[in-house]
Write a protein that holds these residues in place. Sequence first.
Motif, PDB file in Angstrom:
ATOM      1  N   ASP A  88      20.444  45.181  44.644  1.00 63.54           N
ATOM      2  CA  ASP A  88      19.687  44.028  45.348  1.00 63.54           C
ATOM      3  C   ASP A  88      18.443  43.758  44.552  1.00 63.54           C
ATOM      4  O   ASP A  88      18.149  42.524  44.858  1.00 63.54           O
ATOM      5  N   ASP A  89      17.894  44.495  43.759  1.00 62.66           N
ATOM      6  CA  ASP A  89      16.511  44.098  43.231  1.00 62.66           C
ATOM      7  C   ASP A  89      16.562  43.956  41.670  1.00 62.66           C
ATOM      8  O   ASP A  89      15.590  43.283  41.143  1.00 62.66           O
ATOM      9  N   TYR A  90      17.473  44.667  41.029  1.00 64.42           N
ATOM     10  CA  TYR A  90      17.451  44.541  39.574  1.00 64.42           C
ATOM     11  C   TYR A  90      18.735  44.106  38.893  1.00 64.42           C
ATOM     12  O   TYR A  90      19.666  44.469  39.484  1.00 64.42           O
ATOM     13  N   ASP A  91      18.347  43.408  38.122  1.00 62.71           N
ATOM     14  CA  ASP A  91      19.834  42.953  36.924  1.00 62.71           C
ATOM     15  C   ASP A  91      19.476  43.745  35.903  1.00 62.71           C
ATOM     16  O   ASP A  91      18.607  43.478  35.324  1.00 62.71           O
ATOM     17  N   ILE A  92      20.591  44.371  35.375  1.00 58.00           N
ATOM     18  CA  ILE A  92      20.512  45.018  34.142  1.00 58.00           C
ATOM     19  C   ILE A  92      21.821  44.448  33.187  1.00 58.00           C
ATOM     20  O   ILE A  92      22.888  44.215  33.659  1.00 58.00           O
ATOM     21  N   SER A  93      21.282  44.376  31.786  1.00 49.58           N
ATOM     22  CA  SER A  93      22.516  44.048  31.068  1.00 49.58           C
ATOM     23  C   SER A  93      22.089  44.414  29.632  1.00 49.58           C
ATOM     24  O   SER A  93      21.006  45.057  29.291  1.00 49.58           O
ATOM     25  N   GLY A  94      22.782  44.227  28.605  1.00 46.37           N
ATOM     26  CA  GLY A  94      22.534  44.618  27.188  1.00 46.37           C
ATOM     27  C   GLY A  94      23.725  45.447  26.631  1.00 46.37           C
ATOM     28  O   GLY A  94      24.687  45.165  26.964  1.00 46.37           O
ATOM     29  N   TYR A  95      23.226  46.270  25.492  1.00 49.80           N
ATOM     30  CA  TYR A  95      24.236  46.976  24.861  1.00 49.80           C
ATOM     31  C   TYR A  95      23.981  48.489  24.665  1.00 49.80           C
ATOM     32  O   TYR A  95      22.839  48.629  24.447  1.00 49.80           O
ATOM     33  N   ILE A  96      24.935  49.304  24.767  1.00 49.81           N
ATOM     34  CA  ILE A  96      24.857  50.844  24.465  1.00 49.81           C
ATOM     35  C   ILE A  96      25.719  51.079  23.501  1.00 49.81           C
ATOM     36  O   ILE A  96      26.826  50.765  23.218  1.00 49.81           O
ATOM     37  N   CYS A  97      25.298  52.212  22.668  1.00 41.98           N
ATOM     38  CA  CYS A  97      26.190  52.624  21.713  1.00 41.98           C
ATOM     39  C   CYS A  97      26.948  53.706  21.886  1.00 41.98           C
ATOM     40  O   CYS A  97      26.651  54.434  22.877  1.00 41.98           O
ATOM     41  N   LYS A  98      28.120  53.758  21.183  1.00 41.23           N
ATOM     42  CA  LYS A  98      29.235  54.966  21.645  1.00 41.23           C
ATOM     43  C   LYS A  98      28.545  56.070  21.003  1.00 41.23           C
ATOM     44  O   LYS A  98      27.736  55.975  20.105  1.00 41.23           O
ATOM     45  N   PRO A  99      28.920  57.263  21.675  1.00 41.19           N
ATOM     46  CA  PRO A  99      28.119  58.465  21.082  1.00 41.19           C
ATOM     47  C   PRO A  99      28.421  58.913  19.778  1.00 41.19           C
ATOM     48  O   PRO A  99      28.300  60.083  18.946  1.00 41.19           O
TER      49      PRO A  99
END
Length: 591
Positions: free
Chosen positions: A227-238
Amino acid sequence: MSKIHVMSDILANKIAAGEVVEKIASVVKELVENSIDAGSKKIIVNLKESGTKLIEVIDDGSGMDKEDALLSFQRHATSKISKEDDLFFINTLGFRGEALASIAAVSKVDMKTSQGSDGTHIHIEGGKLITNEKSDARKGTTIKVEDLFYNTPARLKYLKSLQTELANVTAFIEKLALSHENISFTLTNNDNKIVYTSGSGDLLKVIHEIYGYTVSSNMIEINNSNDDYDISGYICKPTILKSTKSHMNVIVNGRVVSNNQVNKAINEGYFKFKPDIKYPVVVLKIDTDPTLIDVNIHPSKNDIKFSKLDALSELITKTISDALTNTLLVKEVEEKAPMQTPTYEEAIVVEELLTDDNNNEQLTLTQEVVETKDNYSDVKIKVEESSKVRENKNEEIRNLVLEPKAIIKKTYIVAEGEDGLYLIDQHAAHERINYEKTMKEFKEKKINRTSMLIPLTIELSSSDFIKIKEHFDTLESFGFICEEFGINTVVVKEHPTWLRNGYEDETIRKVLDLIIDEKEFDEMKFNDRVIATIACKSSVRANEDISLEQARGILKDLVLCDNPYNCAHGRPTIIHYSTYELEKMFKRVMN
Ligand code: ZN
Ligand code: ZN
């Protein structure tokens, strides 16, 4: 202004400089943030001797007129920022005012600036105005800060080694680039290029330009909101992990911040996928209503407070963990790189490779641009594919028929499939099967209990006893019925039917240990650990004799798992050599 007044101003600036100008990176920060505020699309930072001899910032921003140019070097109050929240409503990154004056008080500053018609050239040494004249009219600003602290040599000693100062500046520019994908940043030191981003507006491309191919081609895109936050971006594989947290980049409403809770939430998302002492490369953008956040306005800190932090943390952890589960590892098998979760040593090797890359990077600007482009189209395809691949891949493996041929070392099943050779760790595979089965029954609350023939009594230390007593309910949810039994003693009367015959006591003790070892009790993690423990303890072991018939059963069940590639702890279960690879290894085919 009288002479005396000017003198006292210089003194004041020298004193203030100690607070504002504490390292090279803080000077760079002031200058570059001015450039960003001026709407620049291209910012070049050139250093000599890590900035101790020269810091030059060239931008293509709006520039200043004659009056503003002079004014920018005078101390003026920052009283317009009355409370912390205002910072987000003023559309600037830092807070100016004294910074430029302070820098000019302890160095030789040369500035050329123009709004496009006529330009201004100002030269100041140790706070004294030496030159103020017309100059050429290139739109934008070029500012040089030479011989920092030349007139306050004691301050020089506060600077760290040249390498550390340069590392700090580099980290700062990289973070700025990640938070401003529309701006092109260049950083050089002694004419060697260290950072270059093209300002393409594409975050993945910025990641590619900063971290290189190995990292960028192993990123997973994330996107979610509550409801309050939009998150986006990239995360790496382990497969890509670092030894420090400094590559966990968090950007809130376009501003790079650091917040322990958010870092923790990111790490939790990687729970099961990496060792605790390793950290991922993450670029996480959080966007929200400015009234929900509170920024510490101290210039050297970027801390931030969030309202509804728990919900935000949950959103981050869940999004990352789902993304890893959904897209991970599958691709790797396809590429015949079977290690999903690297061992510590491997992680370190990857790290060293990456570091090496960075050090050797001394290409010219044009070479780099061409190279980046070529590589990057590949990266884009790879990252996009990895999100699609799971569905297809899962279908493929579900239909895989594996015929066990032998078991070697009492641990590894050697099997043949349509496309080559498969090696399967019998324990890891069985554990995965039991883990998914148990998890499913746990979630559906289908836990059958059985009474223990002889109830198990366990004596504990007082503090451990208190912890266990607090979690009788938790234990019951798994089918362990425990009661108090005299001083610091627990009796276990019933246990879930999942437990393997002959291993009941061992499993129960292990589950109690999980509660005792849990520092901050976290239900989700705890449930996962208990089920992993039960699965582990109820599976065939390494070094245990099993028949080929049993092996066939394991292989059949394994391919039907949601994630057949890893055990409950993230170790690989299955290694595949395709027919083509075998032929290649035996040189039956040449490429
Ligand atoms: Zn195990
Ligand atoms: Zn395991």
